[in-house]
Design an enzyme around this catalytic site. Structure first.
Site: not given
Length: 357
Positions: A35, A128, A254, A302
């Site tokens: 998956k 679940r 940053y 990024m």
């Protein structure tokens, strides 16, 4: 010319890990869980690589099952989340998909559709999906009344805490599952996620469901894949695109999150959170260049991140940096980022090509 950033997929390592799963499954058979695009490795490439060994695949949903057929493979495909529309049951019947049914609505759909081979989910405590053990007799009676038992393959459940070897939850769920299903001994049972393969004495019944272990990631808390004898399948690599020396008091990136205390040779690597590398991996998170371990500096951007090249003075622009793979385990990077290897592998974005070999 495109960036050299790439996720290299070692299909021989994948096959090795599958064989280890089979060995640990004992008398159980192992359905290959592919998956989430084969845990980020490419569902079709992964499925084809395992085609000569895997007698069943497991996916989450119909779209993934159809990818298996698009790859030209014909093994049964277990759909762990079942179906989301009545019409999907007929497609499962046509395609040889085996949905796991887990609620009353799906059973109602089953009554008015061509019945595929299917499984029933038993809720043993994860809460679940699935029928509670107290509901199972009624469900089976309904299937008998409507003549829908013939296609029922068996029962599945899912462990909540198998990754935590100190927890007694897995033993309790196993006890509940055995008690809930003992009235139907001819039907198959499946409980074993990857972690369950590493729990001594844990029964895996008829079919185990190895997932993350196939890709070399650890399913056990506090362990890396290599600690468990697994081989990494994905190596995420990106090139050094510049090097420089920063002086004491200068910062990088940053937020000026890292400030040099001494003269430091550093490099910028062409990979970032836009490629799926975790933004929260901070200073010191391991990487490797020229086979030697190095560490990140400051914040991940990024499209780029900074690394400390002090210990590898020969590293130059164009050298490939391993973000995770054979030298640095994906589990180590995940721990530094406060997450798990599953998220990192499945999170590598589409702009990173997969190079399968």
């Amino acid at each position: 010319m495109p960036r050299a950033t790439v996720a290299r997929i070692d299909l021989d390592a994948l096959k090795f890990n599958y064989q280890l799963a089979r060995a640990k499954a004992g008398s159980a058979q192992a359905m290959a869980v592919v998956k989430a695009d084969g845990y980020g490795h490419g569902i079709q490439a992964v499925a084809r690589a395992l085609a000569s060994d895997a007698r069943k695949y497991a996916v989450a949903c119909l779209e993934e099952a159809l990818e298996i057929r698009a790859a030209g493979l014909h093994q049964p495909v277990v759909m762990l989340q079942g179906v989301h529309r009545r019409e999907d049951l007929e497609l499962c019947f046509q395609q040889g998909f085996e949905p796991v049914l887990h609620n009353s609505q799906q059973l109602e759909w089953l009554a008015t559709s061509p019945a595929p081979a299917y499984w029933l989910k038993v809720n043993t405590g994860m809460n679940r999906l699935g029928f509670r053990p107290s509901e199972l007799s009624g469900v089976m009676a309904t299937l008998d009344e409507k003549g829908q038992r013939a296609e029922l393959q068996g029962f599945v459940t899912h462990f909540a805490c198998a990754d935590d070897t100190s927890s007694s939850m897995t033993q309790e769920q196993t006890r509940i599952f055995e008690q809930a299903t003992q009235a139907w001994p001819s039907l198959m049972r499946s409980v074993g996620n990857s972690a369950a393969h590493f729990l001594p004495g844990q029964p895996l019944y008829d079919w185990s469901r190895p997932g993350i272990m196939l890709y070399g990631g650890s399913p056990i808390m506090g362990k890396t894949g290599p600690d468990l004898g697994l081989k990494p399948v994905m190596t995420l690599e990106a090139p050094l695109i510049t090097t420089r020396v920063v002086k004491p008091g200068e910062s990088i990136g940053y937020g000026s999150a890292w400030v040099a205390e001494s003269e430091t040779r550093m490099g910028m690597v062409a990979v970032g959170y836009g490629d799926g590398y975790p933004r929260h991996a901070g200073t010191g998170t391991p990487a490797a260049v020229l086979g030697l371990r190095i560490g990140l500096l400051g914040r991940v951007s990024m499209d780029m991140l900074a690394v400390d090249l002090t210990g590898v003075p020969e590293a130059q622009e164009g050298d490939m940096v391993e973000l995770w793979g054979k030298t640095v385990s994906v589990d180590e990077v995940a721990a530094c980022a406060g997450t798990i290897g599953y998220e990192l592998l499945t999170g590598v974005t589409a702009r990173v090509p997969r190079d399968c070999s």
